[in-house]
Scaffold this motif. Structure first.
Motif, PDB file in Angstrom:
ATOM      1  N   SER A  72       0.831  -1.196   0.000  1.00 53.44           N
ATOM      2  CA  SER A  72       0.000   0.000   0.000  1.00 53.44           C
ATOM      3  C   SER A  72       0.871   1.255   0.000  1.00 53.44           C
ATOM      4  O   SER A  72       1.916   1.293   0.660  1.00 53.44           O
ATOM      5  CB  SER A  72      -0.887   0.002   1.245  1.00 53.44           C
ATOM      6  OG  SER A  72      -1.550   1.239   1.375  1.00 53.44           O
ATOM      7  N   PRO A  73       0.464   2.305  -0.713  1.00 54.48           N
ATOM      8  CA  PRO A  73       1.271   3.524  -0.721  1.00 54.48           C
ATOM      9  C   PRO A  73       1.203   4.298   0.608  1.00 54.48           C
ATOM     10  O   PRO A  73       2.051   5.115   0.881  1.00 54.48           O
ATOM     11  CB  PRO A  73       0.675   4.351  -1.864  1.00 54.48           C
ATOM     12  CG  PRO A  73      -0.712   3.846  -2.016  1.00 54.48           C
ATOM     13  CD  PRO A  73      -0.677   2.404  -1.622  1.00 54.48           C
ATOM     14  N   TRP A  74       0.207   4.036   1.426  1.00 54.49           N
ATOM     15  CA  TRP A  74       0.066   4.709   2.717  1.00 54.49           C
ATOM     16  C   TRP A  74       0.397   3.737   3.835  1.00 54.49           C
ATOM     17  O   TRP A  74      -0.025   2.594   3.835  1.00 54.49           O
ATOM     18  CB  TRP A  74      -1.363   5.232   2.900  1.00 54.49           C
ATOM     19  CG  TRP A  74      -1.668   6.339   1.946  1.00 54.49           C
ATOM     20  CD1 TRP A  74      -2.230   6.227   0.715  1.00 54.49           C
ATOM     21  CD2 TRP A  74      -1.393   7.714   2.130  1.00 54.49           C
ATOM     22  NE1 TRP A  74      -2.331   7.450   0.115  1.00 54.49           N
ATOM     23  CE2 TRP A  74      -1.828   8.399   0.963  1.00 54.49           C
ATOM     24  CE3 TRP A  74      -0.825   8.459   3.151  1.00 54.49           C
ATOM     25  CZ2 TRP A  74      -1.708   9.772   0.816  1.00 54.49           C
ATOM     26  CZ3 TRP A  74      -0.719   9.827   2.996  1.00 54.49           C
ATOM     27  CH2 TRP A  74      -1.154  10.470   1.842  1.00 54.49           C
ATOM     28  N   LYS A  75       1.181   4.200   4.815  1.00 57.20           N
ATOM     29  CA  LYS A  75       1.598   3.366   5.946  1.00 57.20           C
ATOM     30  C   LYS A  75       1.375   4.110   7.259  1.00 57.20           C
ATOM     31  O   LYS A  75       1.528   5.324   7.333  1.00 57.20           O
ATOM     32  CB  LYS A  75       3.101   3.032   5.871  1.00 57.20           C
ATOM     33  CG  LYS A  75       3.554   2.434   4.563  1.00 57.20           C
ATOM     34  CD  LYS A  75       3.211   0.996   4.472  1.00 57.20           C
ATOM     35  CE  LYS A  75       3.825   0.408   3.226  1.00 57.20           C
ATOM     36  NZ  LYS A  75       3.049  -0.534   2.559  1.00 57.20           N
ATOM     37  N   VAL A  76       1.024   3.360   8.282  1.00 60.73           N
ATOM     38  CA  VAL A  76       0.982   3.892   9.646  1.00 60.73           C
ATOM     39  C   VAL A  76       2.286   3.441  10.290  1.00 60.73           C
ATOM     40  O   VAL A  76       2.648   2.267  10.227  1.00 60.73           O
ATOM     41  CB  VAL A  76      -0.226   3.353  10.435  1.00 60.73           C
ATOM     42  CG1 VAL A  76      -0.182   3.832  11.879  1.00 60.73           C
ATOM     43  CG2 VAL A  76      -1.526   3.787   9.767  1.00 60.73           C
ATOM     44  N   ARG A  86       1.936   6.808  19.966  1.00 56.32           N
ATOM     45  CA  ARG A  86       2.627   7.829  19.172  1.00 56.32           C
ATOM     46  C   ARG A  86       2.757   7.236  17.788  1.00 56.32           C
ATOM     47  O   ARG A  86       3.498   6.272  17.592  1.00 56.32           O
ATOM     48  CB  ARG A  86       4.010   8.113  19.752  1.00 56.32           C
ATOM     49  CG  ARG A  86       3.979   8.839  21.066  1.00 56.32           C
ATOM     50  CD  ARG A  86       5.362   9.097  21.634  1.00 56.32           C
ATOM     51  NE  ARG A  86       6.340   9.414  20.606  1.00 56.32           N
ATOM     52  CZ  ARG A  86       7.622   9.070  20.675  1.00 56.32           C
ATOM     53  NH1 ARG A  86       8.069   8.394  21.695  1.00 56.32           N
ATOM     54  NH2 ARG A  86       8.454   9.404  19.713  1.00 56.32           N
ATOM     55  N   ALA A  87       2.013   7.766  16.855  1.00 53.15           N
ATOM     56  CA  ALA A  87       2.031   7.189  15.507  1.00 53.15           C
ATOM     57  C   ALA A  87       1.912   8.308  14.478  1.00 53.15           C
ATOM     58  O   ALA A  87       1.533   9.430  14.788  1.00 53.15           O
ATOM     59  CB  ALA A  87       0.887   6.201  15.347  1.00 53.15           C
ATOM     60  N   GLY A  88       2.230   7.963  13.270  1.00 52.37           N
ATOM     61  CA  GLY A  88       2.114   8.898  12.164  1.00 52.37           C
ATOM     62  C   GLY A  88       1.713   8.150  10.907  1.00 52.37           C
ATOM     63  O   GLY A  88       1.729   6.921  10.858  1.00 52.37           O
ATOM     64  N   VAL A  89       1.331   8.913   9.904  1.00 50.65           N
ATOM     65  CA  VAL A  89       0.949   8.335   8.618  1.00 50.65           C
ATOM     66  C   VAL A  89       1.916   8.852   7.568  1.00 50.65           C
ATOM     67  O   VAL A  89       2.192  10.043   7.495  1.00 50.65           O
ATOM     68  CB  VAL A  89      -0.502   8.723   8.245  1.00 50.65           C
ATOM     69  CG1 VAL A  89      -0.857   8.196   6.873  1.00 50.65           C
ATOM     70  CG2 VAL A  89      -1.477   8.213   9.292  1.00 50.65           C
ATOM     71  N   CYS A  90       2.457   7.943   6.777  1.00 44.25           N
ATOM     72  CA  CYS A  90       3.357   8.305   5.684  1.00 44.25           C
ATOM     73  C   CYS A  90       2.681   7.952   4.375  1.00 44.25           C
ATOM     74  O   CYS A  90       2.108   6.870   4.241  1.00 44.25           O
ATOM     75  CB  CYS A  90       4.674   7.541   5.787  1.00 44.25           C
ATOM     76  SG  CYS A  90       5.642   7.983   7.222  1.00 44.25           S
ATOM     77  N   GLY A  91       2.766   8.855   3.454  1.00 44.41           N
ATOM     78  CA  GLY A  91       2.164   8.626   2.148  1.00 44.41           C
ATOM     79  C   GLY A  91       3.192   8.671   1.043  1.00 44.41           C
ATOM     80  O   GLY A  91       4.385   8.814   1.296  1.00 44.41           O
TER      81      GLY A  91
END
Length: 98
Positions: A72-76, A86-91
């Protein structure tokens, strides 16, 4: 990392297709296959996951717990598991070469 996987099928790309379309990749993977009768540690056939999940009809380089989400192009992403989240989203834009 070589991911010779068909995420929809849940196993590696067929050996016949790999030999035909990616012969050098297949040759490289064969170096790490190991023998069926005596799999050695450090070879694909010598890993615990291989022994646990492998089906004799699957290509030896199959990876398990891989699905469409893996590509997937989007990752948590998160740095660690702890008492707080503590998390982020990378696209896709974060991974583009500059």
């Amino acid at each position: 990392m070589i991911l010779g996987q068909d995420p929809e099928a849940g196993k590696g790309i067929s050996e016949s297709k790999m030999k035909r379309e990616l012969p050098k990749t297949f040759a490289d993977l064969r170096q790490f296959e190991g023998t069926k009768d005596r799999p050695l540690r450090g070879t694909v056939r010598g890993t615990a996951l291989y022994k646990q999940y492998f089906d004799s009809t699957d290509p030896f380089y199959s990876m398990y717990n891989i699905g469409p989400y893996t590509l997937s192009p989007w990752k948590v992403v998160w740095p660690e598991v702890g008492h707080t989240v503590r998390a982020g989203v990378c696209g896709p834009r974060q991974f583009e070469a500059k």
